[in-house]
Write a protein that holds these residues in place. Structure first.
Motif, PDB file in Angstrom:
ATOM      1  N   THR A 163      64.937   4.150 -31.011  1.00 27.83           N
ATOM      2  CA  THR A 163      65.790   5.290 -30.685  1.00 27.83           C
ATOM      3  C   THR A 163      66.972   4.761 -29.891  1.00 27.83           C
ATOM      4  OG1 THR A 163      63.857   6.717 -30.544  1.00 27.83           O
ATOM      5  CG2 THR A 163      65.876   7.543 -29.548  1.00 27.83           C
ATOM      6  N   LEU A 164      68.170   5.170 -30.275  1.00 30.89           N
ATOM      7  CA  LEU A 164      69.368   4.759 -29.547  1.00 30.89           C
ATOM      8  C   LEU A 164      69.615   5.693 -28.368  1.00 30.89           C
ATOM      9  CD1 LEU A 164      71.843   3.941 -32.479  1.00 30.89           C
ATOM     10  CD2 LEU A 164      70.287   2.399 -31.280  1.00 30.89           C
ATOM     11  N   LYS A 165      70.275   5.165 -27.346  1.00 34.98           N
ATOM     12  CA  LYS A 165      70.631   5.978 -26.172  1.00 34.98           C
ATOM     13  C   LYS A 165      71.729   6.968 -26.524  1.00 34.98           C
ATOM     14  CE  LYS A 165      69.835   2.313 -22.795  1.00 34.98           C
ATOM     15  NZ  LYS A 165      70.520   1.407 -21.881  1.00 34.98           N
ATOM     16  N   GLN A 166      72.702   6.511 -27.304  1.00 33.82           N
ATOM     17  CA  GLN A 166      73.843   7.347 -27.693  1.00 33.82           C
ATOM     18  C   GLN A 166      74.043   7.237 -29.194  1.00 33.82           C
ATOM     19  OE1 GLN A 166      76.727   5.330 -25.145  1.00 33.82           O
ATOM     20  NE2 GLN A 166      76.934   7.243 -23.985  1.00 33.82           N
ATOM     21  N   HIS A 167      74.701   8.259 -29.753  1.00 40.18           N
ATOM     22  CA  HIS A 167      74.911   8.300 -31.195  1.00 40.18           C
ATOM     23  C   HIS A 167      76.382   8.493 -31.516  1.00 40.18           C
ATOM     24  CE1 HIS A 167      70.667   9.318 -30.675  1.00 40.18           C
ATOM     25  NE2 HIS A 167      70.509   8.696 -31.838  1.00 40.18           N
ATOM     26  N   THR A 168      77.076   7.378 -31.645  1.00 42.88           N
ATOM     27  CA  THR A 168      78.444   7.410 -32.144  1.00 42.88           C
ATOM     28  C   THR A 168      78.520   6.408 -33.279  1.00 42.88           C
ATOM     29  OG1 THR A 168      79.299   5.641 -30.730  1.00 42.88           O
ATOM     30  CG2 THR A 168      79.357   7.902 -29.821  1.00 42.88           C
ATOM     31  N   LYS A 169      79.523   6.543 -34.101  1.00 42.16           N
ATOM     32  CA  LYS A 169      79.674   5.625 -35.227  1.00 42.16           C
ATOM     33  C   LYS A 169      79.826   4.187 -34.736  1.00 42.16           C
ATOM     34  CE  LYS A 169      82.300   4.862 -39.430  1.00 42.16           C
ATOM     35  NZ  LYS A 169      83.333   5.357 -40.324  1.00 42.16           N
ATOM     36  N   GLU A 170      80.616   3.985 -33.700  1.00 41.68           N
ATOM     37  CA  GLU A 170      80.864   2.634 -33.183  1.00 41.68           C
ATOM     38  C   GLU A 170      79.581   2.014 -32.632  1.00 41.68           C
ATOM     39  OE1 GLU A 170      82.783   5.367 -32.180  1.00 41.68           O
ATOM     40  OE2 GLU A 170      84.339   4.913 -33.643  1.00 41.68           O
ATOM     41  N   ILE A 171      78.846   2.793 -31.847  1.00 42.83           N
ATOM     42  CA  ILE A 171      77.598   2.291 -31.260  1.00 42.83           C
ATOM     43  C   ILE A 171      76.572   2.008 -32.356  1.00 42.83           C
ATOM     44  CG2 ILE A 171      75.609   2.984 -29.854  1.00 42.83           C
ATOM     45  CD1 ILE A 171      77.644   4.324 -27.951  1.00 42.83           C
ATOM     46  N   ASP A 189      62.052  11.626 -35.347  1.00 41.94           N
ATOM     47  CA  ASP A 189      62.026  11.315 -33.920  1.00 41.94           C
ATOM     48  C   ASP A 189      62.733  10.007 -33.569  1.00 41.94           C
ATOM     49  OD1 ASP A 189      60.616  13.632 -33.423  1.00 41.94           O
ATOM     50  OD2 ASP A 189      58.659  12.639 -33.527  1.00 41.94           O
ATOM     51  N   TYR A 190      62.912   9.142 -34.544  1.00 35.54           N
ATOM     52  CA  TYR A 190      63.518   7.827 -34.301  1.00 35.54           C
ATOM     53  C   TYR A 190      64.778   7.677 -35.133  1.00 35.54           C
ATOM     54  CZ  TYR A 190      58.873   7.062 -32.409  1.00 35.54           C
ATOM     55  OH  TYR A 190      57.715   7.177 -31.694  1.00 35.54           O
ATOM     56  N   ASP A 191      65.614   6.731 -34.736  1.00 35.56           N
ATOM     57  CA  ASP A 191      66.864   6.478 -35.454  1.00 35.56           C
ATOM     58  C   ASP A 191      66.737   5.370 -36.492  1.00 35.56           C
ATOM     59  OD1 ASP A 191      68.353   8.388 -33.922  1.00 35.56           O
ATOM     60  OD2 ASP A 191      68.286   6.953 -32.259  1.00 35.56           O
ATOM     61  N   GLY A 218      67.447   2.886 -26.619  1.00 39.47           N
ATOM     62  CA  GLY A 218      66.837   3.769 -25.633  1.00 39.47           C
ATOM     63  C   GLY A 218      65.344   3.540 -25.545  1.00 39.47           C
ATOM     64  N   SER A 219      64.698   3.398 -26.707  1.00 41.53           N
ATOM     65  CA  SER A 219      63.259   3.138 -26.723  1.00 41.53           C
ATOM     66  C   SER A 219      62.883   2.393 -27.984  1.00 41.53           C
ATOM     67  CB  SER A 219      62.464   4.444 -26.628  1.00 41.53           C
ATOM     68  OG  SER A 219      62.640   5.214 -27.793  1.00 41.53           O
ATOM     69  N   ALA A 220      61.777   1.665 -27.881  1.00 37.22           N
ATOM     70  CA  ALA A 220      61.224   0.939 -29.019  1.00 37.22           C
ATOM     71  C   ALA A 220      59.713   1.127 -29.001  1.00 37.22           C
ATOM     72  CB  ALA A 220      61.580  -0.536 -28.933  1.00 37.22           C
ATOM     73  N   HIS A 221      59.167   1.610 -30.106  1.00 32.27           N
ATOM     74  CA  HIS A 221      57.729   1.827 -30.228  1.00 32.27           C
ATOM     75  C   HIS A 221      57.221   0.972 -31.375  1.00 32.27           C
ATOM     76  CE1 HIS A 221      57.698   5.279 -27.479  1.00 32.27           C
ATOM     77  NE2 HIS A 221      58.919   5.461 -27.943  1.00 32.27           N
ATOM     78  N   SER A 222      56.185   0.188 -31.111  1.00 29.11           N
ATOM     79  CA  SER A 222      55.687  -0.777 -32.088  1.00 29.11           C
ATOM     80  C   SER A 222      54.376  -0.337 -32.708  1.00 29.11           C
ATOM     81  CB  SER A 222      55.476  -2.129 -31.413  1.00 29.11           C
ATOM     82  OG  SER A 222      56.675  -2.583 -30.825  1.00 29.11           O
ATOM     83  N   THR A 223      54.239  -0.603 -33.996  1.00 32.20           N
ATOM     84  CA  THR A 223      53.004  -0.394 -34.738  1.00 32.20           C
ATOM     85  C   THR A 223      52.650  -1.716 -35.388  1.00 32.20           C
ATOM     86  OG1 THR A 223      53.626   1.898 -35.199  1.00 32.20           O
ATOM     87  CG2 THR A 223      51.891   0.933 -36.575  1.00 32.20           C
ATOM     88  N   PHE A 224      51.435  -2.205 -35.136  1.00 31.26           N
ATOM     89  CA  PHE A 224      51.015  -3.504 -35.640  1.00 31.26           C
ATOM     90  C   PHE A 224      50.169  -3.332 -36.891  1.00 31.26           C
ATOM     91  CE2 PHE A 224      51.783  -3.724 -31.133  1.00 31.26           C
ATOM     92  CZ  PHE A 224      52.654  -4.795 -31.053  1.00 31.26           C
ATOM     93  N   VAL A 225      50.463  -4.111 -37.906  1.00 29.73           N
ATOM     94  CA  VAL A 225      49.751  -4.034 -39.177  1.00 29.73           C
ATOM     95  C   VAL A 225      48.449  -4.817 -39.059  1.00 29.73           C
ATOM     96  CG1 VAL A 225      49.832  -4.648 -41.625  1.00 29.73           C
ATOM     97  CG2 VAL A 225      51.882  -3.740 -40.488  1.00 29.73           C
TER      98      VAL A 225
END
Length: 166
Positions: A84-92, A115-117, A145-152
């Protein structure tokens, strides 16, 4: 928001059954010779060669690759990482895409809804390598902003083949 999308459909040519058969054969065994392909589709080599070249030119065939065994190459831990990004602009967003595509451990990256970008597929040696990747590589990417991991735990189906039948 969509970042760095590319639409590449230069083709106005409609695919026939022979084209689809060639694509199906090539996506499962791309090192087949023109002669082998011709035999499989019941044509002579010259028209098959011309068809394959047209399919390449029109963008149906993007490239030919060798699919490697990640386990044998000590990259057997597969992790899906939801970003998930902190901000949502085209440049970012474009900056994120540029930075994330430079990370060699990231083998796939998708801009997703919900829920995620972004969804990343990451291949690493082991958990220690993934921890290093998160802290040192992913941690240096701007605007996360956040990173959530799922392990295979085990891979059930993995294919690069595009379904061609309706």
């Amino acid at each position: 928001m969509i970042y760095n999308t590319q639409t590449e459909n230069n083709s106005s040519h409609k695919l026939d059954e022979v084209d689809l058969h060639l694509l199906d054969l090539l996506q499962t065994q791309s090192n087949m010779t023109t002669k082998e392909l011709a035999k499989r589709v019941n044509l002579s080599p010259t028209p098959v060669f011309e068809r394959v070249k047209r399919l390449e030119k029109n963008g149906y065939i993007k490239k030919y690759i060798a699919v490697l065994d990640a386990d044998k190459l000590d990259r057997g831990l597969i992790v899906f990482c939801h970003i998930t990004l902190k901000q949502h602009t085209k440049e970012i967003g474009n900056q994120f895409v540029e930075e994330i595509t430079a990370l060699k451990e990231v083998t796939e990256c998708y801009n997703i809804s919900g829920d995620y970008d972004f969804l990343l597929k990451v291949l690493v040696k082991d958990m220690k390598h993934y921890q290093d990747f998160v802290f040192n590589s992913l941690g240096s990417v701007s605007n996360i902003g956040s990173a959530h991991s799922t392990f295979v735990m085990s891979e059930i189906k993995h294919t690069h083949a595009v379904p061609l039948a309706d």
